[in-house]
Design a protein around this motif. Structure first.
Motif, mmCIF file in Angstrom:
data_model
loop_
_atom_site.group_PDB
_atom_site.id
_atom_site.type_symbol
_atom_site.label_atom_id
_atom_site.label_comp_id
_atom_site.label_asym_id
_atom_site.label_seq_id
_atom_site.Cartn_x
_atom_site.Cartn_y
_atom_site.Cartn_z
ATOM 1 N N ALA A 175 0.837 -1.210 0.000
ATOM 2 C CA ALA A 175 0.000 0.000 0.000
ATOM 3 C C ALA A 175 0.867 1.254 0.000
ATOM 4 C CB ALA A 175 -0.936 -0.006 1.201
ATOM 5 N N ARG A 180 -2.374 -1.843 -5.155
ATOM 6 C CA ARG A 180 -3.483 -2.554 -4.534
ATOM 7 C C ARG A 180 -3.419 -4.036 -4.897
ATOM 8 N NH1 ARG A 180 -8.128 -1.872 -6.459
ATOM 9 N NH2 ARG A 180 -7.625 -0.836 -8.428
ATOM 10 N N ASP A 234 -9.963 1.921 -11.787
ATOM 11 C CA ASP A 234 -9.821 3.009 -10.816
ATOM 12 C C ASP A 234 -11.078 3.187 -9.975
ATOM 13 O OD1 ASP A 234 -7.266 3.466 -11.734
ATOM 14 O OD2 ASP A 234 -7.851 5.086 -13.096
ATOM 15 N N SER A 237 -10.478 2.214 -6.347
ATOM 16 C CA SER A 237 -9.257 2.853 -5.862
ATOM 17 C C SER A 237 -9.050 2.753 -4.356
ATOM 18 C CB SER A 237 -9.241 4.326 -6.289
ATOM 19 O OG SER A 237 -10.406 4.992 -5.818
ATOM 20 N N PHE A 238 -10.112 2.507 -3.589
ATOM 21 C CA PHE A 238 -9.985 2.388 -2.129
ATOM 22 C C PHE A 238 -10.231 0.949 -1.669
ATOM 23 C CE2 PHE A 238 -11.201 3.755 2.351
ATOM 24 C CZ PHE A 238 -9.948 4.254 2.661
ATOM 25 N N THR A 240 -8.503 -2.676 -1.253
ATOM 26 C CA THR A 240 -7.308 -3.509 -1.263
ATOM 27 C C THR A 240 -7.386 -4.507 -0.118
ATOM 28 O OG1 THR A 240 -4.895 -3.458 -1.554
ATOM 29 C CG2 THR A 240 -5.802 -2.084 0.212
#
Length: 299
Positions: A175, A180, A234, A237-238, A240
């Motif tokens: 990270a 990710r 994308d 994107s948050f 992972t």
């Protein structure tokens, strides 16, 4: 043509058949340049040609990705052909046998370790330096079997449990580099693996497998590819360290509830992709792999 992966470069391992074909074609449809990677015996070149014929960008890579040198060569193919690497899809894997553990063939276990674990390890390790440059991501093939175990194929669930933990570890350590890493966990999917005619399942196992899905049917390769697309894009994107199960409810099921589903709800949805190889791909152990497992060097 949509553009959720416009400008991205992706490697899809096991891209010549089944779920891998769907991922490769979905990514190309969404604007990615795709390295379709897999064994020479699989229709890797055919899938590549079909992507090119539909206006997409793709190149084939054939080889055994469970070896370090081959994995590095695959990554360099992506960089050499398209200039960078944004997404690694660790889809390649094997499901060669179905048997209780005390009768499970040792060579089948070794074959799965080679194809499910070694390939994921070597490809991830080889790709990370390039993914760090692009702040890219890895999406790997987990399984509901890695969450719950897999009766009649306990080693398979074990290999997928490794993949789940391995990818979560990558997510935590990478990270800081903007990389990710996530898993997709399919349940029974309409590929060669889940049909008695083309995979290791018996008629009884095939029936039990489908009836154990609360939605009462197999998933389609395209339904799985749609989730890979989200995680690679994308839009995630948050996200992972996650495992997205695409299993029709198998992981929350406590009975053979799929047997109660009406026939109209069991119909698979029509997809957009022209998938010619969903039932292709080998489930048996190949001769060159048997030699490798006995300690002989690959040719």
């Amino acid at each position: 043509m949509a553009n959720r992966l416009s400008g991205k470069v992706a490697i899809v391992t096991g891209g010549g058949a089944g779920i891998g074909e769907a991922i490769a074609k979905k990514f190309a449809q969404e604007g990615a340049a795709v390295v379709v990677a897999g064994f020479a015996e699989d229709p890797v070149q055919q899938v590549t040609n079909e992507i090119l014929a539909s206006g997409g960008r793709a190149v084939a890579f054939q080889g055994d990705l469970s070896h370090e040198a081959t994995a590095l060569a695959c990554v360099q193919t992506a960089v050499g052909q398209f200039g960078k690497l944004d997404v690694l899809v660790n889809n390649a894997g094997a499901f060669p046998a179905a048997e209780e553990l005390d009768k499970y063939p040792v060579e089948a276990f070794e074959y799965m370790v080679k194809n499910n674990i070694y390939t994921t390890f070597h490809m991830s390790r080889a790709a990370l330096p390039e993914l760090q440059k692009t702040r890219g991501n890895i999406v790997a093939a987990g399984s509901e079997a890695g969450q719950m175990g897999e009766p009649m194929n306990t080693p398979y669930g074990g290999t997928k449990g490794f993949v789940h933990a391995f990818i979560k570890g990558i997510a935590g350590e990478q990270a800081k580099n903007g990389v990710r890493a996530n898993c997709v966990g399919p349940g029974p999917i309409d590929t060669a693996w889940t049909h008695k005619e083309t995979g290791p399942m018996t008629s009884k196992m095939e029936k039990q497998t489908v009836e154990g899905v609360p939605m009462g049917r197999r998933g389609t390769p395209e339904e799985v590819a749609n989730v890979y697309l989200f995680l690679a894009s994308d839009e995630a994107s948050f996200v992972t360290g996650a495992i997205y199960f695409v299993d029709g409810g198998v992981t929350i099921s406590k009975s053979s509830s799929g047997a109660e589903v009406s026939s109209d709800l069991k119909k698979e949805p029509d997809g957009e992709l022209n998938l010619e190889h969903s039932k292709d791909g080998h489930t048996e152990i190949r001769s060159q792999d048997a030699g490798h497992m006995m300690g002989r060097s690959p040719q």
